[in-house]
Scaffold this motif. Sequence first.
Motif, short mmCIF file in Angstrom:
data_model
loop_
_atom_site.label_atom_id
_atom_site.label_comp_id
_atom_site.label_asym_id
_atom_site.label_seq_id
_atom_site.Cartn_x
_atom_site.Cartn_y
_atom_site.Cartn_z
N VAL B 493 0.81 -1.21 0.00
CA VAL B 493 0.00 0.00 0.00
C VAL B 493 0.85 1.27 0.00
O VAL B 493 0.57 2.23 -0.71
N ARG B 494 1.93 1.27 0.76
CA ARG B 494 2.72 2.49 0.85
C ARG B 494 3.25 2.93 -0.51
O ARG B 494 3.44 4.11 -0.77
N GLU B 495 3.50 1.96 -1.37
CA GLU B 495 4.02 2.29 -2.70
C GLU B 495 2.90 2.54 -3.69
O GLU B 495 3.15 2.88 -4.83
N SER B 496 1.68 2.33 -3.27
CA SER B 496 0.56 2.42 -4.20
C SER B 496 -0.54 3.30 -3.64
O SER B 496 -1.72 3.04 -3.80
N GLU B 497 -0.13 4.38 -2.94
CA GLU B 497 -1.13 5.23 -2.29
C GLU B 497 -2.11 5.82 -3.30
O GLU B 497 -3.31 5.88 -3.03
#
Lengths: 554, 554
Positions: B493-497
């Motif tokens: 998720v952090r890379e795909s906000e």
Amino acid sequence: MKNINNSKLKIIPLGGLEQIGMNITAFQFEDSIIVVDCGLSFPEDDMLGIDLVIPDVTFLKDNIDKVKGFIITHGHEDHIGALPYVLKEINIPIYTTKLTMGIIENKLKEHNLVKSTRRKVIKHGQSINLGAFRIEFIKTNHSIADASALAIYSPAGTVVHTGDFKVDYTPVFGDTIDLQRFGEIGKKGVLALMCDSTNAERPGFTMSEKSVGKTFDNIFAENKNSRIIVATFASNVDRVQQIINSAYKFGRKVVVEGRSMVSIIGIASELGYINIPDKTLIDIEQLKNYPDEQTVLITTGSQGESMAALSRMAAHIHKKVTIKPGDTVIFSSNPIPGNEKAVSKVINELSRTGANVIFQDTHVSGHACQEEIKLIYSLVRPKYAIPVHGEFRHLKAHAEVAKSIGIPKENIFIMQSGDVLELGEETAEVTGKVPTGTILVDGLGVGDVGNIVLRDRQHLAEDGILIVVLTLEKYSNQVLAGPDIVSRGFVYVRESEGLMDEARQVVSDALDSCLNKNISDWGKIKNTVKDSLSDYLWKKTKRNPMILPIIMEV
Amino acid sequence: MKNINNSKLKIIPLGGLEQIGMNITAFQFEDSIIVVDCGLSFPEDDMLGIDLVIPDVTFLKDNIDKVKGFIITHGHEDHIGALPYVLKEINIPIYTTKLTMGIIENKLKEHNLVKSTRRKVIKHGQSINLGAFRIEFIKTNHSIADASALAIYSPAGTVVHTGDFKVDYTPVFGDTIDLQRFGEIGKKGVLALMCDSTNAERPGFTMSEKSVGKTFDNIFAENKNSRIIVATFASNVDRVQQIINSAYKFGRKVVVEGRSMVSIIGIASELGYINIPDKTLIDIEQLKNYPDEQTVLITTGSQGESMAALSRMAAHIHKKVTIKPGDTVIFSSNPIPGNEKAVSKVINELSRTGANVIFQDTHVSGHACQEEIKLIYSLVRPKYAIPVHGEFRHLKAHAEVAKSIGIPKENIFIMQSGDVLELGEETAEVTGKVPTGTILVDGLGVGDVGNIVLRDRQHLAEDGILIVVLTLEKYSNQVLAGPDIVSRGFVYVRESEGLMDEARQVVSDALDSCLNKNISDWGKIKNTVKDSLSDYLWKKTKRNPMILPIIMEV
């Protein structure tokens, strides 16, 4: 080539040494870097949902001003498959032989990269100059046409890289591997030999591709009254040529089926790497116009891939062809390790349909066995040996072979990806490490699935998930709705109502205990719920599903 | 035995004919049923999270008043592994040989079933009468000691069932398979032969178990200065005997390691099936008191099982033994299909540690090849042939072997589980079908994981899950909280906000459209949310995660 500064040649594998797959190796001399191959690997069993694995090329990106180009040895996926992904990151030219380039261009088209990628076709015997390097392409034999070994000349000395090869004295197409040139280069002095290790555990010689042609002729002769279906690797153009030869000899029409098969045979035919007699090839739609005993289907699916043409024909879900009793189905392939059960499943399905399945003597390897490896060493006589292309067990077996023919132990380097091996005329040592790694491709996502996501997928696959939802009143923390429990992949709920009822009670009790203790920290509440439920489920089922508490507030 | 009513003998396999595993076959004559074997199978690759697979014995439960007992041919898991589960459903006696019973009793203990299960040990050459049947146990050779073939005498005729067997003229323990008795029974007339098909695709003869002993001696002689570790199947007592023999001959102490290995060797030793010279066996704790070159470890893990002793030793997580450079590790086993990659992984780990790994000529099969199958047919000369123990491809290859030695095609029956084959002196035909199936065991759960749960696990494994939660106001359907999206196993998720933010917007828009259209049916709202989000994610990622909308109301 003069080595004025007495610099060393650096060999830096960025992949390919922990597995058969993802081959990519950088060679650096001063300010010049060239890259040999750019392959992908297929996901390991625990990489759930992953489509492809490509190498991390951070080292190349960090040194992009030095990188002169990709030198590609042949057109297999483990040598070219990562190109479209890597080219999006580093736009450098590609140098390779004609058929290999044809296959690469097909990939570039799919990724809309044709225009932006500089490409140069090289012939065997030709050399190119890239920075401080001269690279000569040498003819070899392999399970795909147009494979090359490379002589990489640098001011610090010459490295011979075999690519993937075998020694085939009677090749189906073109010449035998250019053993003379290996000898000639060797005679002039070679610093290091980087040689294919795939079959280094196997004694003896790999059989000629032509031996399979004889088997085909025999099978065709023995099965004159049945339709023949042959599954093989799409990229093995010589194999397909031999099937076509047998078909022609026995007066059969040929249908080519399966996306990759149609694509590669198209390219090979266009570029003159396959010779299809007039009126031999027919469209799959025309199949019904010929009696079974006058047709041959050449198809993908020899690895038991569930979506490939052969599996669909066997499972009666192929739109145009269905296997029927009396069909002769030939697996012209060995299962790649890991595919054994899938292949067996298709063989069972085919047999059950009444087909006669043949898989003996219908395949030979494309890789050199021990005696061929020894032959190359004896021609090249390198100072240093660097086994490549294999898992550790293969590299080690290769090292034993090298030792057995006189390469001193200390001159044999089993490298790991990222190792920087510095070679000089008198010295060779691993002097450093560059960043390497694997990047997972899942659908359109490149690198957005990492270890955390994979671990979650493994956890979900093993025991499923339970989601606990509840709505709390913002200020009082009073439960306004829920707790509800929804599960997926854990247990068939209708048969386990009692368990789920008790689970809800466990969650309610856990919540009550939090509220009674005036715990209002959501993190703590979630952990309490999770731990209680997890303990309860383990006790009752000896399973450990993922538990995901979700709290909403109103 | 007189067949007053001219009744037929029914042979009803309840498993074992679609795979190598889960062997269980019922024989019925009038009101008597006997059951040969009661095995488990290991989960297929798509049975995520499943521990074991056992047969559905509804047919036996429905006829429990007729069922006289289990006749067990030998102690392998695919012949005895389901007993503890099935005995909880149908409590009938077990008849088998001594070592086999010892291994079964060990299982019964774990399941607390010793007291409630009647058991009778039978010797080779002995017969028992059960209802209308007489069953004779005949000595065979196999990769576990005390294996039996069965002559099943009924008023409708005699059936010979080989169990799993090979012909070993120089067995390590006990006698050669009782070929004389096969001949004698055959001479009197046999209606049907049910013979092992495992190796029916392989020409020739299976090598004697003793040939492995010679290899061990050679390896021990060549590796006098290193510690030797041998991984093999726990149940192959003769193999362990031969390792102990070599160890004794070369003056080495022996440590047995791995839970199942310790357990089976304990039973075999106690019952006299293995002969361990005094002071040869030492405890693992004593290992440090002996120099490496005077020790041998016999261990589990030859199939690359990640939790077995060998894998733990290789990965340096075994508490007491760590593989070190110079160790000689022998794989005395072939990978069972499906385990190839796991085995290769362990070989790589061992090699990387510096161990010398040996896996050539260190194993022979326990199953008959084509020439041995022909031998049994020639001794028994049955009217009907029923190939057993194999996947379809093996059964079919067996049928070809039977045909080649003169059994008419129409007298060969490749059966499926559930088929009821009725045999009379002049006739044989499949006349019906009884319910059969597989029951999945996951942790403590027997049968609570079915197709829906498995499909969910596969879906979760492939692309993970997104959970959409929202709280609605009971009467107005106004959104009070959410929509929140939580994902697991989908994307980091952090890379795909950005993606997740847009996904939330897609959900909000879908909800708005529902509310604007005054849709208040939760099912419809959920479907709209699911479809919109699913479309959006497919477009953006070409992935198809499970989407689970949860609505709460306040």
